[in-house]
Write a protein that holds these residues in place. Structure first.
Motif, short mmCIF file in Angstrom:
data_model
loop_
_atom_site.label_atom_id
_atom_site.label_comp_id
_atom_site.label_asym_id
_atom_site.label_seq_id
_atom_site.Cartn_x
_atom_site.Cartn_y
_atom_site.Cartn_z
N ASN A 365 0.73 -1.18 0.01
CA ASN A 365 0.01 -0.01 -0.03
C ASN A 365 0.70 1.22 -0.05
O ASN A 365 0.39 2.44 -0.66
N LEU A 366 2.27 1.27 0.42
CA LEU A 366 2.96 2.26 0.48
C LEU A 366 3.47 2.59 -0.94
O LEU A 366 3.37 3.74 -1.42
N ALA A 367 3.46 1.72 -1.81
CA ALA A 367 3.87 1.68 -3.12
C ALA A 367 2.58 2.26 -3.90
O ALA A 367 2.82 3.35 -4.74
N ASP A 368 1.45 1.97 -3.71
CA ASP A 368 0.20 2.33 -4.03
C ASP A 368 0.20 3.89 -4.03
O ASP A 368 -0.22 4.55 -4.70
N LEU A 369 0.57 4.29 -2.54
CA LEU A 369 0.29 5.53 -2.17
C LEU A 369 1.21 6.35 -3.08
O LEU A 369 0.78 7.46 -3.73
N ARG A 372 0.51 6.98 -6.68
CA ARG A 372 -0.55 7.87 -6.98
C ARG A 372 -0.20 9.34 -6.84
O ARG A 372 -0.51 10.11 -7.52
N GLN A 373 0.75 9.67 -6.05
CA GLN A 373 1.45 10.82 -5.82
C GLN A 373 2.15 11.35 -7.08
O GLN A 373 2.20 12.44 -7.56
N LEU A 374 2.86 10.29 -7.50
CA LEU A 374 3.60 10.54 -8.68
C LEU A 374 2.78 10.80 -10.11
O LEU A 374 3.22 11.68 -10.96
N ALA A 375 1.50 10.19 -10.15
CA ALA A 375 0.71 10.56 -11.19
C ALA A 375 0.06 11.80 -11.13
O ALA A 375 0.02 12.08 -12.16
N LEU A 376 -0.09 12.49 -9.85
CA LEU A 376 -0.35 13.81 -9.83
C LEU A 376 0.54 14.63 -10.38
O LEU A 376 0.49 15.52 -11.01
N LEU A 377 1.90 14.39 -9.93
CA LEU A 377 2.99 15.23 -9.89
C LEU A 377 3.14 15.32 -11.41
O LEU A 377 3.54 16.58 -12.20
N SER A 412 4.03 2.52 -12.12
CA SER A 412 2.84 1.94 -11.98
C SER A 412 3.10 0.33 -12.32
O SER A 412 2.42 -0.57 -11.51
N ALA A 413 3.78 -0.17 -13.04
CA ALA A 413 4.11 -1.57 -13.28
C ALA A 413 4.69 -2.20 -12.14
O ALA A 413 4.41 -3.41 -11.52
N VAL A 453 8.14 -8.01 -2.30
CA VAL A 453 7.40 -6.75 -2.41
C VAL A 453 8.11 -5.77 -1.91
O VAL A 453 8.02 -4.63 -2.44
N LEU A 454 9.17 -5.94 -0.96
CA LEU A 454 9.72 -4.60 -0.68
C LEU A 454 10.63 -4.10 -1.57
O LEU A 454 10.83 -3.04 -1.70
N THR A 455 11.42 -5.07 -2.19
CA THR A 455 12.18 -4.56 -3.53
C THR A 455 11.11 -3.61 -4.52
O THR A 455 11.68 -2.78 -4.83
N LEU A 456 9.93 -4.03 -4.77
CA LEU A 456 9.38 -3.45 -5.72
C LEU A 456 8.92 -2.04 -5.02
O LEU A 456 8.95 -0.82 -5.76
N VAL A 457 8.68 -2.07 -3.80
CA VAL A 457 8.06 -0.68 -3.21
C VAL A 457 9.24 0.17 -3.05
O VAL A 457 9.21 1.50 -3.34
N GLU A 458 10.59 -0.28 -2.85
CA GLU A 458 11.76 0.65 -2.77
C GLU A 458 12.05 1.31 -4.25
O GLU A 458 12.58 2.29 -4.35
N GLN A 459 11.79 0.12 -5.23
CA GLN A 459 11.71 0.93 -6.85
C GLN A 459 10.67 2.25 -7.00
O GLN A 459 11.22 3.17 -7.54
N VAL A 460 9.46 1.94 -6.34
CA VAL A 460 8.63 3.13 -6.36
C VAL A 460 9.04 4.34 -5.66
O VAL A 460 8.96 5.43 -6.09
N ALA A 461 9.63 3.89 -4.59
CA ALA A 461 10.13 5.28 -3.64
C ALA A 461 11.22 5.69 -4.32
O ALA A 461 11.18 7.00 -4.31
N ALA A 462 12.11 4.95 -5.02
CA ALA A 462 13.18 5.69 -5.76
C ALA A 462 12.57 6.58 -6.81
O ALA A 462 13.34 7.64 -7.04
N ALA A 463 11.80 5.97 -7.74
CA ALA A 463 11.24 6.85 -8.78
C ALA A 463 10.35 8.02 -8.11
O ALA A 463 10.65 9.25 -8.71
N THR A 464 9.87 8.03 -7.00
CA THR A 464 8.91 9.22 -6.74
C THR A 464 9.66 9.91 -5.78
O THR A 464 9.68 11.33 -5.97
N LEU A 465 10.82 9.63 -5.31
CA LEU A 465 11.90 10.45 -4.77
C LEU A 465 12.38 11.33 -5.79
O LEU A 465 12.64 12.51 -5.53
#
Length: 530
Positions: A365-369, A372-377, A412-413, A453-465
């Motif tokens: 759910n952190l990745a999903d959050l 969605r923030q990145l989609a707005l940005l 998103s992927a 899952v954590l690896t994928l969430v970290e990837q989303v976090a890196a992209a959004t950061l």
């Protein structure tokens, strides 16, 4: 039941107090952070030199020897294993039985555990055996500690455990390495265990009658993986909070959604902590009567409610995992004081499975959050005046440049894959081993899923950061922009030491991989422990 000698508690207190000293193992509890420091090679371990500790360990093996002499029957010592427990083993074959156990379990498949994870496995198994109720010799503990001291780490395949009767197949690789078989990682190189032992003039170990079971019949692999997953998850809650603050700033959002009085009305303590961190990051101590923008979209406004679920779960996840880490979880257990052998099912990894299944759901759910923030940005319809796709190109070059368009697709992927993997593993129990193991935990599969899952969430976090830092800087260039709060400005400056802004389009895979490595290393100190 006899407990480890209380006199050794002082050694653990000293170990906690003195930076850089080895962790002294004496049968007293250790914590999840100890597993992490050993796994990452930042700390060594040593067995307690207290004679009472050695006496306590050896008393179990001595009791077994007396029991064999008196009655001649002990499960897994004079009998076959599992459903073969009614099959007697001839006296001349008893010494060969432990070797047979790890030999026929040598059927692991898939990728090998990372060196960090394998180190954690060795430590977790050693901690359990130090409880002194597994009927092993002190010499076996010394051999396990030697692996960590010399950093000769078993190569352990990931796949093949159903989580009860413990992690039999993966732990067979630990038992085999002690006996000079299979492979190790030694000084960064994969080589036969026999060569690594011979180079150090150490003869292969000969397992004593109960020691094959004691090594393999436990939850060390799932618990080790879970300890590493817990640490990564804990850091991600902090990082997601900081990225959310950057998103609010970049989107020119309402910083007053995190008002203290508002969150006092729904008093989940973890959720309140997240809101407090966002208030501090955004310099928004209290809400004015009329906010400049009434309500932002949920991915920023409800961020404490999403991140707070993880924050509020962390304490009980820690309790479950710490109890498992410090448990005796093989079978049977030996109570020397009462003079009995106790047959049970402590190898069942249900608590670990439940933690990992719930952790992967909450963390996805952190990745999903963040997605969605990145989609707005990146969307000029919703980012309140920022360039489309956060492009940093000049006006004349904007038609040619696409900024973070592909990064958002990638995020998103990764999010979709993380969410797909949240199906709980523990509900897929299978009956195995001729229906002796007819209800199993799947704890190791749950832990492996959680790490993916954590690896994928970290990837989303890196992209959004990456994108939020760009967004904050682009917002700062607008005439109507409010000043960037100091804490966020300083953090963006720290990130800029690692990655450059995106002006003209460039491939960002190196940047993103670098950010992922920094996240795994917990590179940035984000918030106080409070």
């Amino acid at each position: 039941m006899t407990q480890p000698p209380a006199s050794s508690t002082l050694a653990r207190t000293d170990r906690q107090r003195t930076e850089g000293q080895p962790i002294i193992l004496d049968g007293q509890p250790i914590d999840l952070e100890d597993v992490l420091t050993v796994a990452e090679g930042r700390c060594k371990v040593a067995l307690s030199s207290d004679p009472a500790f050695r006496t306590h360990i050896d008393s179990g093996q001595q009791f077994l020897e007396r029991l064999l002499a008196e009655e001649g029957v002990v499960y897994g010592v004079t009998t076959g294993y599992g459903d073969a427990c009614t099959r007697a083993v001839a006296a001349e074959d008893i010494d060969s039985l432990p070797h047979q156990l790890f030999t026929f379990h040598g059927c692991g498949m898939g990728q090998s555990l990372s060196v960090e994870a394998a180190r954690a496995v060795v430590l977790v198994r050693l901690v359990s055996l130090c409880r002194g109720v597994s009927g092993v010799s002190f010499e076996l503990l010394e051999r396990l500690a030697w692996l960590l001291e010399e950093d000769v780490i078993p190569v352990i395949p990931e796949e093949g455990s159903v989580g009860a009767s413990g992690d039999l197949t993966p732990l067979s690789y630990l038992a085999a390495v002690l006996c000079g078989e299979r492979e190790v990682i030694d000084n960064g190189q994969c080589r036969p265990a026999s060569e690594a032992l011979a180079q150090r003039s150490l003869t292969p170990y000969r397992l004593k009658p109960k020691e094959g079971l004691a090594l393999m019949n436990g939850t060390a692999v799932m618990t080790a993986l879970a300890a590493l997953a817990f640490s990564r998850c804990e850091y991600l809650t902090h990082l997601t909070t900081r990225i959310t603050a950057l998103s609010v700033q970049a989107l020119d959002g309402n910083p007053y959604h995190f008002d203290a009085d508002l969150f006092a009305a729904k008093p989940h303590p973890g959720q309140q902590r997240v809101a407090a961190r966002l208030r501090d990051d955004l310099h928004a101590p209290s809400t004015p009567r009329n906010s400049p923008r009434l309500q932002d979209r949920y991915s920023t406004r409800c961020a404490p409610h999403v991140i707070g679920v993880v924050e509020d779960a962390l304490p009980w996840w820690r309790e479950f995992l710490t109890n498992e880490l410090n448990s005796a979880n093989d079978n049977p257990l030996i109570d020397v004081e009462a003079g009995k052998v106790m047959h049970g099912g402590h190898f069942y990894g249900g608590h670990v499975a439940f933690v990992m299944d719930s952790l992967k759901q909450a963390t996805a759910n952190l990745a999903d959050l963040l997605d969605r923030q990145l989609a707005l940005l990146v969307d000029s319809r919703y980012n309140h005046g920022l360039p489309s796709n956060l492009s940093g190109a000049s006006a004349s070059r904007l038609p040619l440049n696409h900024g973070y368009k592909a990064v958002q697709i990638g995020a998103s992927a990764w999010t979709a894959e993380a969410l797909k993997l949240t199906m709980p593993a523990s509900v897929f129990s299978r009956s195995t081993e001729c229906h002796n193991q007819d209800k199993v935990s799947m704890g190791t599969i749950a832990a492996r899923d959680a790490l993916r899952v954590l690896t994928l969430v970290e990837q989303v976090a890196a992209a959004t950061l990456h994108a939020t830092c760009q967004g904050v800087e682009l917002r700062r260039q607008l005439q109507s922009a409010t000043p960037t709060p100091q804490r966020l400005a300083e953090f963006v400056e720290q990130v800029r030491k690692e990655i450059a802004p995106l002006e003209e389009d460039r491939a960002l895979d190196r940047d993103l991989n670098h950010l992922c490595r920094l996240i795994r290393q917990r590179h940035w100190s984000l918030y106080d422990a409070s």
